[in-house]
Design an enzyme around this catalytic site. Structure first.
Site, PDB file in Angstrom:
ATOM      1  N   LYS A 188       0.732  -1.214  -0.077  1.00  0.00           N
ATOM      2  CA  LYS A 188      -0.104  -0.048  -0.198  1.00  0.00           C
ATOM      3  C   LYS A 188       0.941   1.195   0.070  1.00  0.00           C
ATOM      4  O   LYS A 188       0.599   2.238  -0.602  1.00  0.00           O
ATOM      5  CB  LYS A 188      -0.964  -0.116   1.284  1.00  0.00           C
ATOM      6  CG  LYS A 188      -2.179  -1.067   0.978  1.00  0.00           C
ATOM      7  CD  LYS A 188      -2.865  -1.255   2.365  1.00  0.00           C
ATOM      8  CE  LYS A 188      -3.715  -2.303   2.175  1.00  0.00           C
ATOM      9  NZ  LYS A 188      -4.454  -2.754   3.587  1.00  0.00           N
ATOM     10  N   GLN A 232      -4.980  -1.937   9.412  1.00  0.00           N
ATOM     11  CA  GLN A 232      -4.834  -3.332   8.856  1.00  0.00           C
ATOM     12  C   GLN A 232      -5.318  -4.327   9.760  1.00  0.00           C
ATOM     13  O   GLN A 232      -5.109  -4.508  11.093  1.00  0.00           O
ATOM     14  CB  GLN A 232      -3.348  -3.470   8.699  1.00  0.00           C
ATOM     15  CG  GLN A 232      -2.866  -4.770   8.173  1.00  0.00           C
ATOM     16  CD  GLN A 232      -3.593  -4.725   6.533  1.00  0.00           C
ATOM     17  OE1 GLN A 232      -3.359  -3.715   5.940  1.00  0.00           O
ATOM     18  NE2 GLN A 232      -4.062  -5.800   6.136  1.00  0.00           N
ATOM     19  N   ASP A 255     -11.459   2.683   4.141  1.00  0.00           N
ATOM     20  CA  ASP A 255     -11.796   1.308   4.030  1.00  0.00           C
ATOM     21  C   ASP A 255     -13.241   0.834   3.777  1.00  0.00           C
ATOM     22  O   ASP A 255     -13.535  -0.265   3.321  1.00  0.00           O
ATOM     23  CB  ASP A 255     -11.180   0.437   5.391  1.00  0.00           C
ATOM     24  CG  ASP A 255      -9.950  -0.479   4.847  1.00  0.00           C
ATOM     25  OD1 ASP A 255      -9.664  -0.699   3.450  1.00  0.00           O
ATOM     26  OD2 ASP A 255      -9.247  -0.924   5.804  1.00  0.00           O
TER      27      ASP A 255
END
Length: 428
Positions: A188, A232, A255
């Site tokens: 990322k 994460q 997200d």
């Protein structure tokens, strides 16, 4: 007898298999021999198959031609290949009255189990030649599409920087030392660098407290240079995942996991600020390959909050008729065999067999599963939830693993981060 037969000259992006060429040749030879074996007959068949499919991976198959020349005085026959220009067809206007591609000649996302070429000659009724009983599955190249999207994002970020002097920022919080999570975070960061997004990273030990994580989230919520926050997953077992995700400001929830975003996604007439990245990537692949969704039957295998459930909601928003297959579903293969589109996200290697797939269906494989393979240097290889070898012989289009959905997830994260920055700064 001399026979000049069809030879396809293909672009580098697509080649017809030699088997199909031989099959076509044999049928042409047999057809003209049967037509009139005792008379001289000469014909040129011009083939120009352009834009076989709307899919971006397909390319033009150039003009080729066939000349069939029969000599009754010759007892032997020789097959020779010769390419002609399309203009030579005009020299024989009475021989070939028309050549067209039958509506049953399909490639890519069409659903037939066979492909047929039909020729119309002035001296005989139409003759159908069966070419292949297998549908040619198109590979949906997520890696290429993700590259295109990153390039588009880079242009937008450059424009944003020039107009208002703002660069989007993405903050990532990683807890623990899981190798797979560390790899995802590293990828990322690399993707952010490639498009010009500023990346901020916090790494915490496995035994860190939930409060520490919440404190970092709070700081990023208040930081105007940060437009997206990503925690994460998975988190260590001693942390409450729901509490952590809920702490992310909804305006920076790139997200798409905040319950208010999911709730808006589920409600008609409401728009979520962000859509979860992996399901969004799946739908984007269908759009980029011009695969119709409206009115189609879609099956989502898996009902996780991260992929399965939001994927089903997105398909429903696209006016598909959606079914969800999960661990308690009886006879799942009977349900999947009715689907025009299948999105599988269960994490079970090769679970979806070729017999589960309706001919011509489009398959999006989210699963990434390691299976032992002593022939690979690392001792394993990655496969999806769908048995690629079997399903690709039945489907019209399919995503590979790796190289399908995976690259799209990160591309959608970058897209959501850019969207957040533009929204916060009122930039269209």
């Amino acid at each position: 007898m001399f026979v000049y037969v069809v030879m396809y000259r293909t672009s580098t992006l697509m080649r017809l298999r030699l088997l199909e060429q031989n099959f076509l040749y044999e049928h042409l030879r047999h057809y003209y021999k049967t037509l009139n074996p005792n008379s001289n007959f000469r014909a040129i068949i011009g083939l120009r198959l352009q834009s076989i499919c709307k899919l971006h991976t397909m390319a033009l198959i150039d003009t080729a031609a066939t000349m069939i020349f029969t000599s009754s005085s010759s007892s032997s026959s020789t097959a020779r290949l010769l390419l002609f220009n399309n203009t030579k067809l005009h020299k024989f206007p009475n021989t070939i009255s028309n050549f067209r591609r039958s509506t049953s000649l399909h490639f890519g996302t069409s659903s037939p189990t066979s492909r047929t070429i039909v020729t119309h000659c002035s001296s005989s009724p139409a003759s159908a030649i069966q070419v292949n009983n297998e549908t040619l599955a198109t590979v949906i190249d997520g890696k290429r599409v993700a590259k295109d999207i990153r390039e588009e994002i880079a242009v937008e970020i450059s424009r944003m920087k020039e107009e208002i002097g703002i660069v989007p920022g993405l903050a990532v919080i990683l807890v623990g030392d899981r190798k797979d999570s560390a790899t995802y975070v590293r990828n990322k960061k690399k993707a952010c660098d490639s498009v010009g997004i500023n990346s901020y990273e916090v790494r915490l030990a496995e035994d860190s407290t939930e409060e520490e994580v919440l404190n970092h989230i709070s700081k990023f919520n208040d930081d105007p240079s940060v437009h997206g926050i990503l925690v994460q997953l998975p988190l260590p077992s001693h942390m409450n995942e729901q509490n952590v995700l809920n702490a992310v400001c909804i305006e920076k929830d790139v997200d798409g996991f905040h319950p208010l975003n999911i709730g808006r996604l589920a409600m008609r007439g409401r728009e979520p600020l962000f859509v979860p990245c992996t399901p969004k990537g799946c739908i984007e692949l269908l759009h980029r390959y011009d695969i119709p969704i409206k009115g189609k039957r879609a099956v989502v295998i898996g009902r996780s909050n991260i992929v399965g459930m939001p994927a089903a909601l997105l398909l429903q928003r696209e006016d598909a008729t959606v079914s969800i297959v999960h661990s308690r579903t009886k006879n799942p293969e009977e349900i999947t065999r009715q689907a025009d589109i299948i999105i599988s996200a269960v994490g079970q290697p090769n679970m979806v067999r070729g017999s589960w797939v309706k001919p011509g269906a489009v398959l999006i494989d989210v699963g990434i599963n390691p299976v032992e393979d002593p022939e690979c240097a690392r001792g394993y290889r990655l496969v999806g939830d769908i048995c690629y070898e079997e399903a690709s012989k039945v489907a019209s289009a399919i995503t590979p693993v790796p190289g399908g959905v995976g690259p799209m997830t990160i591309a959608m994260l970058l897209s959501n981060t850019l969207l957040s920055a533009k929204r916060i700064h009122n930039l269209r």
